[in-house]
Design an enzyme around this catalytic site. Structure first.
Site, short mmCIF file in Angstrom:
data_model
loop_
_atom_site.label_atom_id
_atom_site.label_comp_id
_atom_site.label_asym_id
_atom_site.label_seq_id
_atom_site.Cartn_x
_atom_site.Cartn_y
_atom_site.Cartn_z
N HIS A 20 2.91 6.69 -2.32
CA HIS A 20 2.03 5.81 -1.79
C HIS A 20 1.49 4.68 -2.84
CE1 HIS A 20 -1.95 4.55 -0.15
NE2 HIS A 20 -1.70 5.04 0.78
N THR A 24 0.24 7.81 12.99
CA THR A 24 0.79 6.96 11.62
C THR A 24 1.70 7.68 10.80
OG1 THR A 24 -1.04 6.78 10.19
CG2 THR A 24 -0.83 5.27 12.00
N HIS A 41 -7.90 4.38 11.00
CA HIS A 41 -7.10 3.84 12.08
C HIS A 41 -7.69 3.96 13.31
CE1 HIS A 41 -3.80 5.30 9.11
NE2 HIS A 41 -4.37 4.12 8.80
#
Length: 426
Positions: free
Chosen positions: A174, A74, A108
């Site tokens: 972020h 990702t 994930h």
């Protein structure tokens, strides 16, 4: 003023659109970064001059084994320009050192062999020992202490048992940790789900300091730094990449000091001062970051930061992997309203945090105040509607609908890549 033609990042390509004359386009200065040679040379130079640390080859002396934390599928970390040089230095004076590449998946799904080969290159993917972290298997993770927040730090055994723990990564804004990179390789990268959930709890996500570009006072960042130190993350190589995902700067050395230097370096290039707008058009930066709706929340927060009260936000994201999480989908699809969902989430204590709670908390925060139009694949039309958003087939269609609601003279801000910037309101 004249209409403007613009290409918005989307999947592996982009979407062409015509912007109304009054639209103001805001882009980062990332392409103005002073490139000091080719990508490999930039990384090598940083590793020759580590920040707050001895060179990696010296750290590797006398060590029986080393674990290199690498990013998962990702993240657009240009591993091919980092890992070969880290492996070279680890073996420079210690050719027998055992090396494990630990893939930092966080919560994930596991990275597939095909994705690893595409990311690392066939040679490294086939030659090196690779372990894909799994946050769900208790026996593969170990509790090594308690973080400042009171959450338990449970990390992958491979990392906990390493003589030397190092990491690659990249630094960009972020949406709740301030900046990516550095300490994030450990938390959430190689932590048990319990630890990740504690770090992403409702109270922390609700903090006004848990926002893009903010490190000081950010409770999420504080625990992440503590986790890196407690896990013994000794050395990092983090890079800054441009819009074409090429390495333009690199920072190597102490996990906290090198990361801080990288953030300080990047901030002036990625910070945008944006006029408050009634309509904001942005994207999630194209592939791989726009692979699902879950990731697309990041781009929405850039639009949120520029939005006037009641503004309409338009996000372009291909979402080839769909929603990115069943619990993420169900939370929005099953709630009476975003406000009701937020009220429910804010009552949840740290140790009761559930999967994807942080992501739908942020999305609910955005949806509580703004109408969101998602430009994505037609197959997701019903899914988008169920999650309290609107589907549009193109940026042009979305802008036309937004202008019909806000008036033809509405203030329009366009942030082509919402995940690569820190938006500050003028």
């Amino acid at each position: 003023m004249k209409e403007q033609k613009l290409r918005i990042p989307y999947g592996s390509g982009g979407l062409e659109t015509i912007l109304p004359a009054q639209a103001r386009v805001y882009t980062s200065r990332i392409d103005e970064l002073p490139q000091r040679g080719d990508e490999d040379a930039i990384v090598r130079e940083a590793m020759k001059n580590p920040i707050g640390s001895e060179p990696l080859w010296k750290l590797a002396r006398g060590k029986k084994n080393a674990v290199v934390i690498v990013s998962d599928h990702t993240r657009p970390v240009p591993s091919r320009h980092i890992l070969p040089f880290m492996l070279e230095e680890l073996r420079r004076e210690n050719p027998e050192i055992g090396i494990t590449l630990l893939v930092a998946t966080g919560c994930h799904r596991g990275t597939t062999p095909e994705e690893l080969e595409a990311k690392l290159g066939r040679d490294i993917a086939q030659r090196e020992r690779i372990v894909v972290h799994d946050c769900e298997i208790p026996e593969s993770n170990v509790d090594i202490g308690v973080l400042p927040s009171g959450a338990h730090l449970i990390v992958d055994k491979a990392a906990a048992e390493a003589d030397l723990l190092v990491a690659e990564g990249f630094i960009e804004p972020h949406f709740f940790a301030g900046y990516s990179g550095g300490r994030k390789s450990v938390l959430p990268g190689i932590c048990d789900r319990v630890t990740v959930h504690g770090n992403h709890c409702a109270a922390f996500i609700d903090s006004p300091f848990a926002r893009t570009g903010i490190l000081e006072g950010n409770p999420i960042h504080r625990d992440m730094e503590a986790a890196a130190r407690m896990a013994g993350l000794a050395y990092i190589v983090n890079v800054v990449i441009d819009e074409e995902k090429r390495v333009v700067a690199a920072f190597a050395g102490d996990a906290l000091e090198a990361h801080a230097a990288g953030c300080t370096f990047l901030a002036p290039y990625c910070t945008l001062e944006v006029e408050e707008a009634d309509i904001i058009l942005t994207s999630n930066g194209g592939a791989p970051l726009d692979q699902n709706l879950y990731q697309a929340v990041k781009g929405m927060t850039a639009a949120e930061a520029a939005a006037a009260p009641g503004a309409i936000l338009i996000l372009c994201a291909e979402c080839l992997d769909g929603t990115g999480g069943e619990s993420f989908y169900r939370a929005l699809a099953g709630c009476a309203s975003p406000s009701a969902l937020l009220e429910e989430i804010r009552k949840i204590p740290m140790d009761k945090t559930v999967a994807d709670q942080w992501q739908y908390q942020i999305l609910a925060r955005v949806l509580e105040k703004h109408r969101v139009i998602l430009v994505t694949r037609p197959e997701l039309k019903e899914t988008v509607a169920a999650m309290k958003m609107e589907y549009a087939a193109s940026p042009g269609e979305a802008l036309e609908r937004a202008l019909a609601a806000k008036g033809k003279d509405a203030r329009i801000a366009v942030i082509p890549n919402g995940v690569s910037v820190v938006v500050k309101r003028r």
